[in-house]
Design a protein around this motif. Sequence first.
Motif, PDB file in Angstrom:
ATOM      1  N   MET A   1       0.785  -1.305   0.029  1.00 42.44           N
ATOM      2  CA  MET A   1       0.084  -0.040   0.132  1.00 42.44           C
ATOM      3  C   MET A   1       0.883   1.144   0.019  1.00 42.44           C
ATOM      4  SD  MET A   1      -3.061  -0.633  -0.096  1.00 42.44           S
ATOM      5  CE  MET A   1      -4.285  -2.012  -0.126  1.00 42.44           C
ATOM      6  N   LYS A   2       2.199   1.269   0.597  1.00 35.34           N
ATOM      7  CA  LYS A   2       2.725   2.337   0.764  1.00 35.34           C
ATOM      8  C   LYS A   2       3.344   2.889  -0.755  1.00 35.34           C
ATOM      9  CE  LYS A   2       4.637   1.439   5.366  1.00 35.34           C
ATOM     10  NZ  LYS A   2       5.803   1.138   6.187  1.00 35.34           N
ATOM     11  N   ASN A   3       3.412   2.217  -1.572  1.00 30.11           N
ATOM     12  CA  ASN A   3       3.933   2.560  -3.006  1.00 30.11           C
ATOM     13  C   ASN A   3       2.742   2.827  -3.916  1.00 30.11           C
ATOM     14  OD1 ASN A   3       6.613   1.867  -2.198  1.00 30.11           O
ATOM     15  ND2 ASN A   3       6.474  -0.145  -2.679  1.00 30.11           N
ATOM     16  N   LEU A   4       1.520   2.892  -3.322  1.00 38.24           N
ATOM     17  CA  LEU A   4       0.636   3.063  -4.190  1.00 38.24           C
ATOM     18  C   LEU A   4      -0.027   4.483  -4.001  1.00 38.24           C
ATOM     19  CD1 LEU A   4      -1.497  -0.229  -4.152  1.00 38.24           C
ATOM     20  CD2 LEU A   4      -0.076   0.720  -5.850  1.00 38.24           C
ATOM     21  N   THR A   5      -0.435   5.237  -4.971  1.00 36.78           N
ATOM     22  CA  THR A   5      -1.252   6.501  -4.584  1.00 36.78           C
ATOM     23  C   THR A   5      -2.664   6.257  -4.108  1.00 36.78           C
ATOM     24  OG1 THR A   5      -2.391   6.572  -6.987  1.00 36.78           O
ATOM     25  CG2 THR A   5      -0.156   7.470  -6.580  1.00 36.78           C
ATOM     26  N   ILE A   6      -3.319   7.456  -3.741  1.00 32.98           N
ATOM     27  CA  ILE A   6      -4.603   7.190  -2.894  1.00 32.98           C
ATOM     28  C   ILE A   6      -5.502   6.625  -3.886  1.00 32.98           C
ATOM     29  CG2 ILE A   6      -5.099   9.571  -3.179  1.00 32.98           C
ATOM     30  CD1 ILE A   6      -6.831   9.493  -0.614  1.00 32.98           C
ATOM     31  N   TRP A   7      -5.514   7.123  -4.957  1.00 31.56           N
ATOM     32  CA  TRP A   7      -6.395   6.770  -6.288  1.00 31.56           C
ATOM     33  C   TRP A   7      -6.299   5.244  -6.612  1.00 31.56           C
ATOM     34  CZ3 TRP A   7     -10.362   9.632  -5.739  1.00 31.56           C
ATOM     35  CH2 TRP A   7     -10.145  11.019  -5.518  1.00 31.56           C
ATOM     36  N   GLU A   8      -4.869   4.889  -6.883  1.00 30.12           N
ATOM     37  CA  GLU A   8      -4.597   3.297  -6.957  1.00 30.12           C
ATOM     38  C   GLU A   8      -5.081   2.482  -5.843  1.00 30.12           C
ATOM     39  OE1 GLU A   8      -0.541   3.866  -9.764  1.00 30.12           O
ATOM     40  OE2 GLU A   8      -0.530   3.910  -7.465  1.00 30.12           O
ATOM     41  N   GLN A   9      -4.944   3.021  -4.587  1.00 26.70           N
ATOM     42  CA  GLN A   9      -5.481   2.291  -3.324  1.00 26.70           C
ATOM     43  C   GLN A   9      -7.108   1.915  -3.791  1.00 26.70           C
ATOM     44  OE1 GLN A   9      -4.504   3.737   0.170  1.00 26.70           O
ATOM     45  NE2 GLN A   9      -2.374   4.134  -0.295  1.00 26.70           N
ATOM     46  N   LEU A  10      -7.834   3.243  -4.054  1.00 23.43           N
ATOM     47  CA  LEU A  10      -9.213   3.144  -4.088  1.00 23.43           C
ATOM     48  C   LEU A  10      -9.460   2.126  -5.117  1.00 23.43           C
ATOM     49  CD1 LEU A  10     -11.790   4.160  -3.651  1.00 23.43           C
ATOM     50  CD2 LEU A  10     -11.443   6.054  -5.143  1.00 23.43           C
ATOM     51  N   VAL A  11      -8.665   2.217  -6.079  1.00 26.08           N
ATOM     52  CA  VAL A  11      -9.159   1.283  -7.399  1.00 26.08           C
ATOM     53  C   VAL A  11      -8.886  -0.358  -7.008  1.00 26.08           C
ATOM     54  CG1 VAL A  11      -8.538   0.403  -9.843  1.00 26.08           C
ATOM     55  CG2 VAL A  11      -8.898   2.708  -9.218  1.00 26.08           C
ATOM     56  N   GLU A  12      -7.899  -0.360  -6.097  1.00 23.98           N
ATOM     57  CA  GLU A  12      -7.537  -2.026  -5.758  1.00 23.98           C
ATOM     58  C   GLU A  12      -8.591  -2.455  -4.789  1.00 23.98           C
ATOM     59  OE1 GLU A  12      -3.407  -3.470  -4.929  1.00 23.98           O
ATOM     60  OE2 GLU A  12      -4.173  -2.843  -2.900  1.00 23.98           O
ATOM     61  N   GLN A  13      -8.915  -1.426  -3.964  1.00 27.65           N
ATOM     62  CA  GLN A  13     -10.033  -1.845  -2.906  1.00 27.65           C
ATOM     63  C   GLN A  13     -11.167  -2.052  -3.327  1.00 27.65           C
ATOM     64  OE1 GLN A  13      -9.453  -2.482   0.430  1.00 27.65           O
ATOM     65  NE2 GLN A  13      -7.142  -2.159   0.250  1.00 27.65           N
ATOM     66  N   SER A  14     -11.554  -1.219  -4.470  1.00 30.16           N
ATOM     67  CA  SER A  14     -12.739  -1.390  -5.083  1.00 30.16           C
ATOM     68  C   SER A  14     -13.133  -2.695  -5.714  1.00 30.16           C
ATOM     69  CB  SER A  14     -13.054  -0.320  -6.227  1.00 30.16           C
ATOM     70  OG  SER A  14     -13.048   0.989  -5.397  1.00 30.16           O
ATOM     71  N   GLN A  15     -12.136  -3.116  -6.371  1.00 33.08           N
ATOM     72  CA  GLN A  15     -12.043  -4.470  -7.055  1.00 33.08           C
ATOM     73  C   GLN A  15     -12.114  -5.518  -6.161  1.00 33.08           C
ATOM     74  OE1 GLN A  15      -8.206  -3.972  -9.124  1.00 33.08           O
ATOM     75  NE2 GLN A  15      -9.107  -3.076 -10.918  1.00 33.08           N
ATOM     76  N   MET A  16     -11.405  -5.383  -5.083  1.00 34.05           N
ATOM     77  CA  MET A  16     -11.481  -6.708  -4.058  1.00 34.05           C
ATOM     78  C   MET A  16     -12.835  -6.602  -3.382  1.00 34.05           C
ATOM     79  SD  MET A  16      -7.656  -5.937  -2.369  1.00 34.05           S
ATOM     80  CE  MET A  16      -7.956  -6.850  -0.833  1.00 34.05           C
ATOM     81  N   ARG A  17     -13.259  -5.421  -2.991  1.00 34.95           N
ATOM     82  CA  ARG A  17     -14.542  -5.310  -2.061  1.00 34.95           C
ATOM     83  C   ARG A  17     -15.694  -4.790  -2.740  1.00 34.95           C
ATOM     84  NH1 ARG A  17     -12.365  -5.213   3.281  1.00 34.95           N
ATOM     85  NH2 ARG A  17     -10.180  -5.130   3.666  1.00 34.95           N
ATOM     86  N   TRP A  18     -16.047  -4.843  -3.755  1.00 33.10           N
ATOM     87  CA  TRP A  18     -17.275  -4.331  -4.291  1.00 33.10           C
ATOM     88  C   TRP A  18     -18.456  -4.810  -3.871  1.00 33.10           C
ATOM     89  CZ3 TRP A  18     -20.502  -6.986  -7.427  1.00 33.10           C
ATOM     90  CH2 TRP A  18     -20.180  -8.115  -7.988  1.00 33.10           C
ATOM     91  N   LYS A  19     -18.237  -6.113  -3.709  1.00 35.30           N
ATOM     92  CA  LYS A  19     -19.652  -6.786  -3.160  1.00 35.30           C
ATOM     93  C   LYS A  19     -19.830  -6.274  -1.737  1.00 35.30           C
ATOM     94  CE  LYS A  19     -19.686 -10.983  -5.627  1.00 35.30           C
ATOM     95  NZ  LYS A  19     -19.654 -12.672  -5.801  1.00 35.30           N
ATOM     96  N   GLU A  20     -18.809  -6.146  -0.913  1.00 39.72           N
ATOM     97  CA  GLU A  20     -19.124  -5.611   0.395  1.00 39.72           C
ATOM     98  C   GLU A  20     -19.463  -4.025   0.462  1.00 39.72           C
ATOM     99  OE1 GLU A  20     -15.579  -6.194   2.871  1.00 39.72           O
ATOM    100  OE2 GLU A  20     -14.859  -7.497   1.630  1.00 39.72           O
ATOM    101  N   VAL A  21     -19.216  -3.344  -0.667  1.00 43.61           N
ATOM    102  CA  VAL A  21     -19.439  -2.040  -0.689  1.00 43.61           C
ATOM    103  C   VAL A  21     -21.048  -1.906  -1.039  1.00 43.61           C
ATOM    104  CG1 VAL A  21     -19.277   0.067  -2.107  1.00 43.61           C
ATOM    105  CG2 VAL A  21     -17.332  -1.204  -1.415  1.00 43.61           C
ATOM    106  N   LEU A  22     -21.463  -2.780  -1.952  1.00 40.53           N
ATOM    107  CA  LEU A  22     -22.715  -2.824  -2.292  1.00 40.53           C
ATOM    108  C   LEU A  22     -23.797  -3.240  -1.069  1.00 40.53           C
ATOM    109  CD1 LEU A  22     -23.093  -4.528  -5.896  1.00 40.53           C
ATOM    110  CD2 LEU A  22     -23.160  -2.122  -5.286  1.00 40.53           C
ATOM    111  N   GLU A  23     -23.285  -4.204   0.009  1.00 42.06           N
ATOM    112  CA  GLU A  23     -23.992  -4.660   0.863  1.00 42.06           C
ATOM    113  C   GLU A  23     -24.073  -3.449   2.018  1.00 42.06           C
ATOM    114  OE1 GLU A  23     -22.060  -8.271   2.359  1.00 42.06           O
ATOM    115  OE2 GLU A  23     -22.594  -9.321   0.631  1.00 42.06           O
ATOM    116  N   ALA A  24     -22.863  -2.855   2.198  1.00 41.49           N
ATOM    117  CA  ALA A  24     -22.902  -1.656   3.031  1.00 41.49           C
ATOM    118  C   ALA A  24     -23.799  -0.797   2.779  1.00 41.49           C
ATOM    119  CB  ALA A  24     -21.265  -1.303   3.305  1.00 41.49           C
TER     120      ALA A  24
END
Length: 217
Positions: free
Chosen positions: A1-24
């Motif tokens: 995570m330290k080498n990623l920009t905030i937007w890259e982190q957002l994209v990565e987390q979105s891809q990993m957790r999109w189902k969780e985001v929909l549920e939340a």
Amino acid sequence: MKNLTIWEQLVEQSQMRWKEVLEATSVHIQLVFFSMLIAIVLGISLGILITRVPKLTTLVLGGAGVMQTIPSLALLGFMIPIFGIGVKTAIAALFLYSLLPIIRNTYAGIKDVDKATTEAAKGMGMTSMQILFKVELPLAIPVIMAGIRTAAVINVGTATLAAFIGAGGLGDFIFLGITRGIDGLILLGAIPAALLAIILETFFSAVERWTTPEGLK
């Protein structure tokens, strides 16, 4: 995570957790919906009541004002001994937090109706209830809807704190991101919450235009 920009982190987390985001997001919407539904029904009722019983005005507005001045987390804490940890506590706290703008604007909207208009309605033989529903409330709609819009936006933001008491919602991602130091995870909760607030604001603005009598537009 330290080498990623905030937007890259957002994209990565979105891809990993999109189902969780929909549920939340679904949980967040439910918290807002049910607490706002109760607040609208009770808030408008109390607003009408204090226009009819002026002696209660200070008590009702003062009580609702006190609820809104209590910090959000503290209010959640007060609710836990009553409702326990979880969704019921979150809905109860969000409901109390949303009351003041609705009560205040309902009261102000009805009180601001031109006295000549209500007197004319009385002269036509209308009962008190007929005047309320056919004259006062329709004329007060713009002011009432402004209060509901304000309450809805406050509600969406405050609902993120429901994560603290295990009620779920988009706040889960915000606090998880803070705990782990992942900015992209924080945005994963903050962006949908902000979009939800904008959508509700737009929705209630449309409802206000639709329900406002032609002569007041």
